[in-house]
Design a protein around this motif. Structure first.
Motif: not given
Length: 531
Positions: A282-287, A289-301
């Motif tokens: 969801x963050x990646x496909x809207x990044x 539109x939200x003014x965020x870079x694609x990297x904003x949707x990648x995280x470590x769990x």
């Protein structure tokens, strides 16, 4: 470019292997000059050769990587974002010429035309063009990344440069001129995947039959699709025609699938590694539109386990048995082979998956204590082996180590009907900690790919970028090292000697950069018995 024999490095001692250790370093040399924009060299230039290049080394040495980080007053934020620059070293009769060109991607051409960053990249968001109307600005946010700055790929005799999206560029290997932009899976049956593709591996794997394999993550349906491209060309205009989906794997969490950079392959299996580096779709496909870079949707769990999925390359059947291990991250695999009913999976991996976020341009350009702090917060990557039993059935006992190989320290325990938990063995001794771990692994690919092997090569990381070249002998885990302060080598490439009988009979090629020199050290042969 560095050329040295594989037996020319200096050996260092070996001791009992242990888990990942982070060595604290102080006083690191600034590498800011390595992360700056450079000019292309479209016409071949001669280089000074020190030492003697073996007469049997003749051909092209092609490299790819970021070479431009600014347009006008705008700049990129992440190392991955720099515009692709293609490098060509021609080695002939003991002499070397060098040339380079920027890839003529849509991103490069549009940015150059406007003299500003107008197309977003992995870690950088482009500001909308104020001269466009609202609808045009809205559509511009859905432009796909085509800055193929990761690797060279050879498909069906043609050369391409690729990245982790569904676009590649065919290039002329002699002139480095961009020929055409193509879809990574150019097949009518796969066009729907191209439209919704989220991630495409940069590293293609070739079978003994010369078929090519890759993995696509499609946002629609959220499936990992393993594709196979036949080796033959139907006609001269054929690019990647004939690609087929071999199988599809359902992510553990379809809204948060795993990021992957590459995969492993043995003689009969494709090994897909589902790791806890996650993508929030969801963050990646809207990044944008939200003014965020694609990297904003990648995280470590780190709470998630890593899962190895095995796929039969001939039938496309996905094994019902899943092989789990603790949370690890991996970008590059060393080799995978089958022996005695087991699949040996060798890869460079880390116990932390946040490295991507540390390679911001601002971090790479730091100096003094600030640079030391960035380096000392990174977890290093180390070579490890996982042993996967291939004949697990309902009759296989649970709760005991299934690894019967007497020389192996790895374990694999069936814990439930279709789950085997694996613990790795280190493919190194304690001495590797001194060199910051190992990444960008290479083997004698033609001789040993998908087969048992003894040697592998890579870069040591006593800095944010590789600063040494390493050779590991798996027979005794003895490490040999080439290192010279202030020199930063690229991924090593093994070139076998003609009629070589021994696995390590050959030389290593590597492009070496120095912060104190403006241009590439083309064929600058460094100490360590170079030839």
């Amino acid at each position: 470019m560095l050329v040295f024999p594989t037996d020319g490095a200096q050996p260092v001692g070996n001791s009992k292997a242990k888990e990942c250790i982070t060595t604290v370093l102080k006083g690191l040399e600034t590498i800011a000059p390595l992360v700056r924009s450079v000019e292309e060299t479209p016409e071949p230039i001669s280089t000074e050769v020190k030492g003697t290049i073996p007469s049997w080394i003749n051909g092209k040495f092609l490299r790819n990587g970021p070479g431009k980080f600014e347009f006008g007053n705008t700049h990129y934020n992440h190392w991955f974002d720099g515009m692709a620059m293609l490098h060509h070293f021609k080695i002939e009769n003991g002499q070397v010429t060098y040339m380079s060109r920027f890839l003529q991607s849509d991103a490069y051409k549009k940015n150059s035309e406007k003299d500003r960053i107008v197309m977003s990249e992995f870690g950088t968001v482009a500001m909308p063009d104020p001269c466009k109307n609202f609808f045009q600005r809205f559509l511009s946010r859905f432009e796909m990344i085509d800055n193929a700055s990761v690797s060279f790929v050879k498909y069906k005799g043609d050369y391409y440069v690729s990245t982790e999206t569904n676009f590649m560029h065919r290039v002329n290997p002699e002139t480095l001129q961009t020929v055409e932009k193509v879809l990574s899976c150019n097949s009518t049956k796969l066009l729907s995947l191209n439209i919704c593709v989220c991630l495409f591996t940069s590293h293609v794997r070739a079978n003994v039959s010369k078929s090519f394999y890759n993995i696509i993550l499609a946002i629609v349906g959220a499936l990992y699709n393993i594709i196979r491209v036949p080796p033959e060309k139907k006609d001269e205009k054929d690019t990647l025609q004939g690609a087929k989906v071999l199988c599809s794997i359902v992510p553990a969490d379809k809204s948060h699938p795993s990021y992957y950079h590459s995969f492993a392959m043995s003689e009969n299996y494709v090994v897909f590694i589902e790791q806890p580096i996650k993508m929030d779709l969801l963050k990646i496909v809207t990044c944008k539109l939200r003014g965020k870079a694609l990297s904003d949707g990648i995280y470590w769990d780190p709470k998630q386990e890593t899962v190895f999925h095995l796929v039969d390359k001939n039938t496309g059947e996905v094994s019902s048995v899943k092989y789990h291990t603790k949370a690890i991250s991996t970008f590059h695999q060393i080799n995978a082979f089958e022996e005695d009913g087991f699949l040996m999976l060798d890869l460079c991996c880390s116990d932390d998956g946040q490295a991507i976020n540390n390679y911001l341009i601002q971090n790479l350009r730091k100096s003094g204590d600030a640079l030391d702090e960035v380096y000392n917060t990174l977890c290093r990557a180390y070579p490890r082996r996982f042993v996967l039993p291939l004949n697990v059935t309902s009759e296989t006992p649970t709760g005991q180590n299934l690894n019967t190989r007497p020389s192996s320290g790895a374990s694999c325990v069936k814990v439930s009907k279709d789950k085997v938990f694996c613990q790795h063995e280190d493919l190194h001794g304690d001495d590797l900690h001194e060199y910051g771990g190992l990444e960008f692994p290479q083997i004698n690919y033609n001789k040993c790919n998908t087969r048992p092997y003894r040697y592998f090569y890579g870069c040591g990381f006593r800095h944010l970028v590789g600063d040494s070249l390493l050779k590991m002998d798996l027979k005794d885990k003895m490490l040999k090292v080439w290192y010279q302060k202030g020199f930063y080598p690229s991924e090593p490439v093994f070139v076998p000697s003609p009629d070589a009988k021994d696995e390590d009979d050959g030389v290593i090629l590597s492009v070496v950069l120095t912060p104190s020199q403006v241009k590439l050290c083309a064929s600058d042969l460094l100490p360590g018995e170079p030839t």
